[in-house]
Motif scaffolding. Structure first.
Motif, PDB file in Angstrom:
ATOM      1  N   LYS A 154       0.808  -1.213   0.000  1.00 27.90           N
ATOM      2  CA  LYS A 154       0.000   0.000   0.000  1.00 27.90           C
ATOM      3  C   LYS A 154       0.845   1.269   0.000  1.00 27.90           C
ATOM      4  O   LYS A 154       0.375   2.333  -0.333  1.00 27.90           O
ATOM      5  CB  LYS A 154      -0.911  -0.009   1.218  1.00 27.90           C
ATOM      6  N   ASP A 155       2.102   1.160   0.375  1.00 29.11           N
ATOM      7  CA  ASP A 155       2.979   2.306   0.537  1.00 29.11           C
ATOM      8  C   ASP A 155       4.004   2.352  -0.599  1.00 29.11           C
ATOM      9  O   ASP A 155       4.482   1.313  -1.054  1.00 29.11           O
ATOM     10  CB  ASP A 155       3.693   2.167   1.887  1.00 29.11           C
ATOM     11  N   LEU A 156       4.351   3.549  -1.049  1.00 27.19           N
ATOM     12  CA  LEU A 156       5.320   3.692  -2.135  1.00 27.19           C
ATOM     13  C   LEU A 156       6.675   3.120  -1.752  1.00 27.19           C
ATOM     14  O   LEU A 156       7.324   2.445  -2.551  1.00 27.19           O
ATOM     15  CB  LEU A 156       5.473   5.164  -2.532  1.00 27.19           C
ATOM     16  N   LEU A 157       7.119   3.379  -0.532  1.00 27.94           N
ATOM     17  CA  LEU A 157       8.428   2.884  -0.118  1.00 27.94           C
ATOM     18  C   LEU A 157       8.459   1.357  -0.065  1.00 27.94           C
ATOM     19  O   LEU A 157       9.470   0.738  -0.402  1.00 27.94           O
ATOM     20  CB  LEU A 157       8.817   3.485   1.232  1.00 27.94           C
ATOM     21  N   THR A 158       7.359   0.748   0.327  1.00 27.84           N
ATOM     22  CA  THR A 158       7.274  -0.714   0.322  1.00 27.84           C
ATOM     23  C   THR A 158       7.299  -1.235  -1.104  1.00 27.84           C
ATOM     24  O   THR A 158       7.942  -2.244  -1.396  1.00 27.84           O
ATOM     25  CB  THR A 158       5.997  -1.181   1.035  1.00 27.84           C
ATOM     26  N   ARG A 159       6.615  -0.561  -1.998  1.00 22.45           N
ATOM     27  CA  ARG A 159       6.633  -0.966  -3.408  1.00 22.45           C
ATOM     28  C   ARG A 159       8.034  -0.877  -3.988  1.00 22.45           C
ATOM     29  O   ARG A 159       8.462  -1.754  -4.744  1.00 22.45           O
ATOM     30  CB  ARG A 159       5.665  -0.101  -4.205  1.00 22.45           C
ATOM     31  N   LEU A 160       8.745   0.198  -3.673  1.00 22.48           N
ATOM     32  CA  LEU A 160      10.118   0.323  -4.158  1.00 22.48           C
ATOM     33  C   LEU A 160      11.001  -0.791  -3.609  1.00 22.48           C
ATOM     34  O   LEU A 160      11.852  -1.322  -4.315  1.00 22.48           O
ATOM     35  CB  LEU A 160      10.689   1.689  -3.759  1.00 22.48           C
ATOM     36  N   HIS A 161      10.795  -1.125  -2.348  1.00 23.80           N
ATOM     37  CA  HIS A 161      11.567  -2.211  -1.735  1.00 23.80           C
ATOM     38  C   HIS A 161      11.283  -3.544  -2.438  1.00 23.80           C
ATOM     39  O   HIS A 161      12.195  -4.337  -2.659  1.00 23.80           O
ATOM     40  CB  HIS A 161      11.224  -2.296  -0.254  1.00 23.80           C
ATOM     41  N   LEU A 162      10.043  -3.780  -2.788  1.00 21.00           N
ATOM     42  CA  LEU A 162       9.678  -5.035  -3.444  1.00 21.00           C
ATOM     43  C   LEU A 162      10.065  -5.063  -4.924  1.00 21.00           C
ATOM     44  O   LEU A 162      10.099  -6.124  -5.533  1.00 21.00           O
ATOM     45  CB  LEU A 162       8.178  -5.286  -3.285  1.00 21.00           C
ATOM     46  N   LEU A 163      10.351  -3.907  -5.489  1.00 22.60           N
ATOM     47  CA  LEU A 163      10.781  -3.847  -6.885  1.00 22.60           C
ATOM     48  C   LEU A 163      12.248  -4.252  -7.045  1.00 22.60           C
ATOM     49  O   LEU A 163      12.650  -4.749  -8.097  1.00 22.60           O
ATOM     50  CB  LEU A 163      10.568  -2.431  -7.424  1.00 22.60           C
ATOM     51  N   SER A 164      13.025  -4.088  -6.010  1.00 21.87           N
ATOM     52  CA  SER A 164      14.464  -4.369  -6.082  1.00 21.87           C
ATOM     53  C   SER A 164      14.815  -5.776  -6.549  1.00 21.87           C
ATOM     54  O   SER A 164      15.710  -5.932  -7.390  1.00 21.87           O
ATOM     55  CB  SER A 164      15.118  -4.099  -4.733  1.00 21.87           C
ATOM     56  N   PRO A 165      14.169  -6.837  -6.045  1.00 22.86           N
ATOM     57  CA  PRO A 165      14.548  -8.171  -6.529  1.00 22.86           C
ATOM     58  C   PRO A 165      14.316  -8.366  -8.029  1.00 22.86           C
ATOM     59  O   PRO A 165      15.064  -9.089  -8.681  1.00 22.86           O
ATOM     60  CB  PRO A 165      13.664  -9.123  -5.721  1.00 22.86           C
ATOM     61  N   ALA A 166      13.304  -7.713  -8.563  1.00 18.53           N
ATOM     62  CA  ALA A 166      13.030  -7.873  -9.997  1.00 18.53           C
ATOM     63  C   ALA A 166      14.144  -7.278 -10.852  1.00 18.53           C
ATOM     64  O   ALA A 166      14.533  -7.858 -11.865  1.00 18.53           O
ATOM     65  CB  ALA A 166      11.689  -7.227 -10.348  1.00 18.53           C
ATOM     66  N   THR A 167      14.672  -6.117 -10.426  1.00 13.30           N
ATOM     67  CA  THR A 167      15.702  -5.466 -11.238  1.00 13.30           C
ATOM     68  C   THR A 167      17.099  -5.999 -10.966  1.00 13.30           C
ATOM     69  O   THR A 167      17.929  -6.010 -11.879  1.00 13.30           O
ATOM     70  CB  THR A 167      15.688  -3.940 -11.001  1.00 13.30           C
ATOM     71  N   THR A 168      17.368  -6.420  -9.736  1.00 14.51           N
ATOM     72  CA  THR A 168      18.732  -6.839  -9.414  1.00 14.51           C
ATOM     73  C   THR A 168      18.947  -8.343  -9.484  1.00 14.51           C
ATOM     74  O   THR A 168      20.095  -8.789  -9.565  1.00 14.51           O
ATOM     75  CB  THR A 168      19.133  -6.357  -8.009  1.00 14.51           C
ATOM     76  N   LEU A 169      17.878  -9.123  -9.444  1.00 11.72           N
ATOM     77  CA  LEU A 169      18.031 -10.578  -9.468  1.00 11.72           C
ATOM     78  C   LEU A 169      17.251 -11.217 -10.627  1.00 11.72           C
ATOM     79  O   LEU A 169      17.795 -12.032 -11.364  1.00 11.72           O
ATOM     80  CB  LEU A 169      17.578 -11.169  -8.130  1.00 11.72           C
ATOM     81  N   GLY A 170      15.991 -10.852 -10.783  1.00  6.18           N
ATOM     82  CA  GLY A 170      15.144 -11.486 -11.794  1.00  6.18           C
ATOM     83  C   GLY A 170      15.617 -11.239 -13.224  1.00  6.18           C
ATOM     84  O   GLY A 170      15.792 -12.170 -14.011  1.00  6.18           O
ATOM     85  N   ALA A 171      15.827  -9.972 -13.556  1.00  6.37           N
ATOM     86  CA  ALA A 171      16.261  -9.645 -14.916  1.00  6.37           C
ATOM     87  C   ALA A 171      17.634 -10.231 -15.259  1.00  6.37           C
ATOM     88  O   ALA A 171      17.805 -10.777 -16.355  1.00  6.37           O
ATOM     89  CB  ALA A 171      16.247  -8.130 -15.119  1.00  6.37           C
ATOM     90  N   PRO A 172      18.627 -10.154 -14.370  1.00  4.80           N
ATOM     91  CA  PRO A 172      19.906 -10.796 -14.704  1.00  4.80           C
ATOM     92  C   PRO A 172      19.804 -12.310 -14.882  1.00  4.80           C
ATOM     93  O   PRO A 172      20.468 -12.872 -15.761  1.00  4.80           O
ATOM     94  CB  PRO A 172      20.809 -10.438 -13.519  1.00  4.80           C
ATOM     95  N   LEU A 173      18.987 -12.985 -14.083  1.00  2.00           N
ATOM     96  CA  LEU A 173      18.818 -14.434 -14.271  1.00  2.00           C
ATOM     97  C   LEU A 173      18.238 -14.743 -15.647  1.00  2.00           C
ATOM     98  O   LEU A 173      18.707 -15.641 -16.345  1.00  2.00           O
ATOM     99  CB  LEU A 173      17.911 -15.001 -13.174  1.00  2.00           C
TER     100      LEU A 173
END
Length: 99
Positions: free
Chosen positions: A27-46
């Motif tokens: 519900k919070d922008l900061l929480t959304r940003l925190h949850l976006l990190s794995p997609a950009t730093t781990l998911g996309a490189p894999l």
């Protein structure tokens, strides 16, 4: 497609889907940003490494690697800058820190 490539691509897709599921519930922008990190730093490189294994060494693989490296390097920086702007907007940022 080799087994290693399949594992890497499916692991990357799983990380992105799990991150997306968390984003929907946050519900919070900061929480959304925190949850976006794995997609950009781990998911996309894999996914990128898996695709490079499928394609082999060629120009297209270089483009994939360049895109993945650019995303992995700039993603956290953009997320941090966005979080800092949100903290300033809320009045929670420490003004003693440099901009």
């Amino acid at each position: 497609m080799t087994v290693a490539a399949q594992i890497l691509v499916f692991a990357g897709v799983f990380v992105i889907l799990a991150s997306s599921a968390g984003l929907v519930r946050a519900k919070d922008l900061l929480t959304r940003l925190h949850l976006l990190s794995p997609a950009t730093t781990l998911g996309a490189p894999l996914i990128g490494v898996g695709l490079v294994l499928v394609n082999g060494v060629q120009l297209g693989s270089g483009a994939i690697l360049a895109t993945v490296v650019l995303l992995a390097v700039t993603g956290p920086i953009l997320q941090s800058a966005t979080a800092r702007l949100e903290a300033r907007h809320r009045g929670e940022a420490d003004e003693d820190l440099p901009s």
